[in-house]
Motif scaffolding. Structure first.
Motif, mmCIF file in Angstrom:
data_model
loop_
_atom_site.group_PDB
_atom_site.id
_atom_site.type_symbol
_atom_site.label_atom_id
_atom_site.label_comp_id
_atom_site.label_asym_id
_atom_site.label_seq_id
_atom_site.Cartn_x
_atom_site.Cartn_y
_atom_site.Cartn_z
ATOM 1 N N PRO A 32 61.923 96.856 -112.792
ATOM 2 C CA PRO A 32 61.760 95.429 -112.504
ATOM 3 C C PRO A 32 61.665 95.175 -111.003
ATOM 4 C CG PRO A 32 63.996 95.894 -113.202
ATOM 5 C CD PRO A 32 63.226 97.163 -113.385
ATOM 6 N N LEU A 33 61.157 94.015 -110.666
ATOM 7 C CA LEU A 33 60.928 93.673 -109.262
ATOM 8 C C LEU A 33 62.157 93.016 -108.650
ATOM 9 C CD1 LEU A 33 57.387 92.116 -108.897
ATOM 10 C CD2 LEU A 33 58.200 94.375 -108.270
ATOM 11 N N VAL A 34 62.497 93.453 -107.432
ATOM 12 C CA VAL A 34 63.529 92.733 -106.695
ATOM 13 C C VAL A 34 62.956 91.380 -106.284
ATOM 14 C CG1 VAL A 34 64.638 94.829 -105.878
ATOM 15 C CG2 VAL A 34 62.846 93.795 -104.508
ATOM 16 N N PRO A 35 63.827 90.371 -106.057
ATOM 17 C CA PRO A 35 63.309 89.028 -105.779
ATOM 18 C C PRO A 35 62.299 88.967 -104.639
ATOM 19 C CG PRO A 35 65.659 88.932 -106.182
ATOM 20 C CD PRO A 35 65.298 90.382 -106.176
ATOM 21 N N ALA A 36 62.501 89.800 -103.597
ATOM 22 C CA ALA A 36 61.615 89.709 -102.433
ATOM 23 C C ALA A 36 60.155 90.003 -102.798
ATOM 24 C CB ALA A 36 62.077 90.671 -101.350
ATOM 25 N N LEU A 37 59.942 90.814 -103.846
ATOM 26 C CA LEU A 37 58.573 91.202 -104.193
ATOM 27 C C LEU A 37 57.922 90.256 -105.194
ATOM 28 C CD1 LEU A 37 58.785 95.090 -104.506
ATOM 29 C CD2 LEU A 37 57.860 93.745 -102.636
ATOM 30 N N GLN A 38 58.686 89.289 -105.719
ATOM 31 C CA GLN A 38 58.128 88.412 -106.740
ATOM 32 C C GLN A 38 57.282 87.321 -106.079
ATOM 33 O OE1 GLN A 38 61.595 87.078 -108.827
ATOM 34 N NE2 GLN A 38 62.212 89.146 -109.378
ATOM 35 N N SER A 39 56.048 87.653 -105.816
ATOM 36 C CA SER A 39 55.191 86.684 -105.135
ATOM 37 C C SER A 39 53.730 87.015 -105.417
ATOM 38 C CB SER A 39 55.441 86.745 -103.625
ATOM 39 O OG SER A 39 54.442 86.038 -102.942
ATOM 40 N N TRP B 118 52.776 86.542 -96.109
ATOM 41 C CA TRP B 118 53.824 86.692 -97.122
ATOM 42 C C TRP B 118 55.209 86.725 -96.466
ATOM 43 C CZ3 TRP B 118 54.199 91.584 -100.744
ATOM 44 C CH2 TRP B 118 55.212 91.362 -101.681
ATOM 45 N N ALA C 292 58.309 84.269 -97.151
ATOM 46 C CA ALA C 292 59.546 84.753 -97.744
ATOM 47 C C ALA C 292 60.729 84.688 -96.778
ATOM 48 C CB ALA C 292 59.375 86.187 -98.238
#
Lengths: 279, 453
Positions: A122-129, A206, A210
């Motif tokens: 799963p993706l860490v929050p920082a990569l959810q973009s 990005w 972020a």
């Protein structure tokens, strides 16, 4: 997982294609190179399918994201880009000799991917973009251009050496003339360069979205700038100072070494914001 | 410009120095090498960390060269200034020439020009000069671009060009770098970057700036109403979010839930979800019921704290488990009643009636734990950032123009030859991408030769 099996098949295909291209050069059998091309086309289809399947499988796992977010995925995506870039060059320049110098790069990349963790994480929050898509795709198309350029640069150096010695024939004799190779070293870079530029810019946009900072001299950012500067130097030297041939080919290889360090070395050796890319 | 015959004045020499591409390439390479050093020596680390890696002598040397904060050192900034000056001088030096080429196109193919071109072909054709001119004009328009016809003492010249804009791609790219620098300077001078930790329910008005000792007064307050964090089954954080309110004079004017990659913006100041942490210890909530199931009271229970339940006894929480034997969150309590030994038992959140089986005058249930969090926010104001984006966009456009377009020119000269036939001279030139133009020229050559008058 089906996607990993498909990527394994892709690895095999790149291996077969590499052997074919190299054997075609040494055995002077055009049919082998032609087979190499079709194997590469097959690899393109299988790896594209694998990326799609992996994407779909991530949704089935409730993670749902583009498969370019860890080292394994970025490696297979890089190999995918190199292969497509190569096929475009082969088609445009109507020469299959490049394959022996470019497809092994894709094969080696896939072998390296093979030794890495391949499960979907799963993706860490920082990569959810959504920036992730634009950033990774532009960067890797750029890298692929530089890989093709460096492969052709090696061919150029071999061919130039042969011409110097006034020898004809042999494997190198099958290469396109140095004039064509030299031009291709340049043209692959002028394709890669705007993509790298766009990759750095989307990364900056990005980061700004972020963290509120578009540039923080993080090692990955800095190395992408170094790569950019090397190719900027190449382009200026070539366009305005007439750096053609040997010196341009060497600069292209240096640029690709810097690219590899930016892509892998930074994650494996240095620490910083992109550290998740190395796990 | 120096004409080379006389000795260059000092000014000329300085100008030549700053407008040379050699200098540009040199600066680019030095910038690259310096940047490499900055990634090998970790930047802005505490001194203790450097002590573990380097000897005292090396630390002193590196410090005197500002190598621990290299990208903000005077010499790195000087390098950037030099780079900008070089870029500007090159533009000032070369742009007028490009403008001249575009504004005064060579519309006639004279002999000097012809000799300087690498793509030239000639043949003879029967027919009238004017008629052939019309034919070639139409053919050139179809194969390349609509030409301009000029007459010069009995000779007809056709001239067409394409991709003039490619002459300016390089200047757009160079200008874009200067624009980005301007944006960065504006951001550094007029903006700020800070960090705020806000405990749930609290608000802040001033922000400490990053790395510095200064505080910035926002002019309004920002309150964290609530903070959440979700985890993946692996324990990795999945999402963290803050419910933020902007308060002007104590009145809420804006409210937004922010997550990583989705910030809040108010009056040009951006709030980015960055980190989080626990503020103080977690407290549990107990509910006290009468035997018929009616709720008597709610008791908040901090760790280690004893609470009295009037007319019943005292209770304290001694342990908490997120998942007690697969039954979910559970709290271990100790109940002391006058005249009886202390009793210790687990309360399960998922089974609020579990304690009823004791058959006492009161029973307890566990309503859950409350952890107060603080949210960590990056706070930034950057009035230069949009200028930076304009620069970035121009850079991509400029690079595309510079590399993928070329200024291609084509001439045809028609003159009456000695044998009564018309001599046709076709010539072409390009400023870039010669190989592609070669092919194009060959095609045009064939097309023009095949023209039937």
């Amino acid at each position: 997982m089906l996607n990993v099996r498909l990527f394994d098949i892709t690895t095999l295909l790149f291996g077969v294609a590499s052997v074919n291209y190299v054997a075609a050069l040494y055995g002077k059998k055009v049919i082998l190179a032609r087979i190499g091309t079709w194997v590469c086309v097959a690899a393109a289809i299988v790896s594209t399918a694998a990326i799609g399947v992996r994407w779909a499988e991530s949704y089935k796992m409730g993670i749902g994201r583009i498969p370019v977010t860890n080292l394994y995925e970025s490696l297979v995506f890089f190999a995918w880009s190199v292969n497509l870039f190569y096929l475009a060059v082969e088609w445009k320049y109507r020469s299959r000799t490049f394959g022996a110098f470019v497809i092994p790069i894709a094969f080696g990349t896939m072998l390296f991917a093979f030794t890495n963790e391949s499960s979907i994480q799963p993706l860490v929050p920082a990569l959810q973009s959504y920036w992730l898509h634009a950033h990774v795709i532009t960067c890797f198309v750029g890298y692929a251009g530089f890989a093709v350029s460096a492969g052709v640069a090696v061919m150029f150096l071999m061919k130039a050496k042969q011409e110097e010695r006034k020898v004809t024939g042999g494997v190198v004799g099958l290469f396109p003339p140095t004039k064509v190779l030299d031009e291709l070293v340049y043209r692959a870079i002028i394709w890669g360069f705007p993509f790298l530029t766009a990759g750095i810019i989307t990364g900056a946009a990005w980061a700004n979205y972020a963290w509120g900072t578009y540039w923080s001299w993080d090692p990955k950012e800095t190395w992408s700038l170094i790569v950019w500067l090397v190719y900027a130097a190449f382009l200026h030297a070539r366009v305005t100072r007439g750096w053609h041939g040997r010196r341009a080919a060497i600069l292209s290889i240096v640029g690709f070494l810097a690219t590899i360090f930016c892509y892998l070395g930074v994650n494996l050796v240095l620490s910083g914001l992109h550290s998740y890319g190395g796990a | 410009m120096a004409d080379g015959k006389r000795v260059d004045s000092l000014m000329d020499q300085v100008w030549k120095f700053f407008t040379s591409i050699k200098l540009a390439i040199f600066i680019i390479i030095i910038l690259a090498i310096a940047s490499i050093i900055g990634t090998i020596i970790e930047q802005n680390q505490p001194l203790e960390k450097y002590r573990q890696i380097y000897t005292d002598g090396a630390i002193r040397l590196f410090e005197s060269l500002n190598l621990f904060d290299m990208y903000h050192s005077w010499w790195f900034l000087l390098l950037l200034v030099l780079f900008t000056v070089n870029l500007s001088c090159c533009t000032i030096d070369r742009l007028p020439r490009a403008v001249k080429v575009v504004r005064n196109p060579k519309t006639t193919l004279d002999e000097n020009l012809e000799k300087s071109l690498s793509h030239v072909d000639r043949w003879k054709k029967k027919g009238g000069l004017e008629g052939l001119a019309e034919t070639y004009k139409a053919a050139m328009g179809g194969a390349f671009a609509k030409p301009l016809v000029t007459e010069n003492s009995g000779t007809l010249h056709l001239y067409a060009e394409k991709g003039i804009i490619s002459r300016f791609g390089v200047y757009v790219t160079h200008l874009s770098i200067i624009i980005i620098f301007i944006g960065a300077i504006i951001g550094n001078v007029f903006g700020f970057k800070g960090f705020a930790n806000i405990v749930e329910g609290e608000s802040v008005r001033t922000i400490p700036t990053r790395g510095g000792t200064n505080h910035v007064d926002l002019g309004f307050a920002v309150r964290c109403n609530k903070f959440w964090v979700d985890f993946y089954p692996s324990g990795q954080p999945k999402e963290y979010a803050s419910d933020l309110s902007i308060l002007e004079n104590g009145r809420e004017v804006l409210r937004k839930k922010i997550v990583v990659n989705d910030p809040l913006q108010y009056k040009g100041i951006w709030f980015y979800q960055s980190s989080y942490g626990a503020a103080g210890a977690a407290s549990a909530t107990l509910a006290v019921h009468s035997p018929d199931g009616g709720k008597v009271e709610t008791v908040p229970l901090a760790p280690g704290q004893k609470k009295e339940i009037p007319g019943y006894g005292t209770v304290s929480g001694v342990d908490y488990q997120n998942d007690f034997q697969g039954l979910g969150p559970a709290l271990l309590v100790v109940l002391e009643k006058p005249g009886t030994p202390p009793a210790q038992f687990w309360l399960l959140k998922a089974y609020p009636n579990f304690d009823r089986q004791r058959g006492d005058s009161r029973y307890l249930s566990f309503a859950g734990v409350d952890q107060i969090f603080y949210t960590g926010l990056q706070v930034a104001q950057d009035p230069g950032v949009n200028i930076v984006w304009v620069g970035c966009t121009l850079m991509v456009i400029g690079i595309m123009i510079a590399f993928f377009m070329s200024h291609q020119r084509l001439w045809i000269r028609l003159s009456r030859g000695g044998d009564g036939r018309v001599e046709v001279v076709l010539a072409g030139s390009t400023n870039k991408n010669r190989l592609a133009f070669e092919k194009r020229f060959e095609k045009i050559q064939a097309d023009m030769k095949a023209v039937v008058a």
